[in-house]
Design an enzyme around this catalytic site. Structure first.
Site, PDB file in Angstrom:
ATOM      1  CG  ASN A  87      -1.660   1.271   1.440  1.00 58.81           C
ATOM      2  OD1 ASN A  87      -2.600   1.580   0.733  1.00 58.81           O
ATOM      3  ND2 ASN A  87      -1.225   2.050   2.439  1.00 58.81           N
ATOM      4  CE1 TYR A  91      -0.724   8.115  -7.298  1.00 56.70           C
ATOM      5  CE2 TYR A  91      -2.692   8.541  -8.627  1.00 56.70           C
ATOM      6  CZ  TYR A  91      -2.081   7.985  -7.504  1.00 56.70           C
ATOM      7  OH  TYR A  91      -2.851   7.278  -6.611  1.00 56.70           O
ATOM      8  CE  LYS A 106      -0.489   4.732  -7.165  1.00 50.89           C
ATOM      9  NZ  LYS A 106      -0.291   3.799  -6.031  1.00 50.89           N
ATOM     10  CB  THR A 144      -6.131   9.038   2.541  1.00 48.87           C
ATOM     11  OG1 THR A 144      -5.693   9.679   1.322  1.00 48.87           O
ATOM     12  CG2 THR A 144      -6.934   7.785   2.214  1.00 48.87           C
TER      13      THR A 144
END
Length: 250
Positions: free
Chosen positions: A91, A157, A161, A192
């Protein structure tokens, strides 16, 4: 709780906050002995304390997933005492800042590749060694809906991913003959600390892009991790599961 993971061991990177913490709590609530790893000792201790306060079992190890020696030692720590690792959640990650490709910071991209791609690769490398030796296991990689679609201002990003999803699929093929399943979860926007740091205008824009009209809570992503780690998903490997409120629907 069903205690479906009673007697099993679990390893969670990035376990000091957000999705990692929620997943560690959920795994422990189902009976797993959970080892959380990350770079910040006090947040890891907080996660362990929360698990123990709820009656679960946990321990922590400080490790930087970009450091191969530290990753190897962390995986060994997760298997210590019982000699096996049943569940791994990779994670740890970094999403960077909004920047158009023409202005994208090369330094930020390098850091993102090191943490998201190298870090996940190293984690799977040593998790697979342990799981191949024991002949079973489940690995869940935390990717992103951004790995399935384009997102303006996040080209670095999205690239990392997408790479995580590709690594998941390749490793799933390698693990299948050994009874090891490898899957990815692809969240949309989740409440988050990483998301909290985004500018409000950007948060609102990203939230509105989710057809269900809201962002996810960490426990909702943890539920997907639990399912993929469980016997209920025993015939599932190599998938990239969107848990994104419809964000990646064409």
């Amino acid at each position: 709780m069903t205690q479906q993971f009673a007697g099993k061991t679990a390893f969670v990177t990035g376990g000091g906050s957000g999705i990692g913490r929620a997943s560690a709590l959920a795994l422990a609530a189902e009976g797993a002995l959970v080892t959380v790893a990350g770079r910040t000792a006090h947040t890891l201790r907080e996660t362990v304390g929360m698990i123990e306060a709820a009656g679960g079992s946990a321990r922590y190890v400080v490790a930087d997933v970009t450091d191969e020696t530290q990753v190897e030692q962390a995986v060994q720590a997760a298997a210590a005492g019982v000699g096996r690792l049943d569940i791994a959640l990779n994670n740890a990650g970094y999403d960077g800042e909004y920047q158009l490709t023409k202005d994208y910071s090369t330094q930020m991209l390098d850091h993102m590749i090191a943490l998201n791609v190298r870090g996940m690769f190293l984690s799977m490398k040593y998790e697979m060694r342990q799981m191949v030796a024991q002949g079973s296991g489940s690995i869940v990689n935390m990717s992103s809906g951004a790995g399935l679609v384009g997102v303006a201002g996040f080209s670095g990003y999205t690239a990392t991913k997408a790479a995580e999803i590709a690594m998941t699929k390749s490793t799933a093929l390698e693990g299948a003959p050994h009874g090891i399943r490898v899957n990815a979860v692809c969240p949309g926007l989740v409440d988050t600390p990483m998301i909290a740091d985004l500018p409000e205008e950007q948060r609102n824009s990203l939230s509105a892009a989710h057809p269900l009209g809201r962002i996810a809570q960490p426990r909702e992503i943890a539920d997907a991790v639990l399912w993929l780690s469980s016997d209920k998903a025993a015939f599932i490997t190599g998938i990239a599961l969107p848990v994104d409120g419809g964000y990646s629907v064409p």
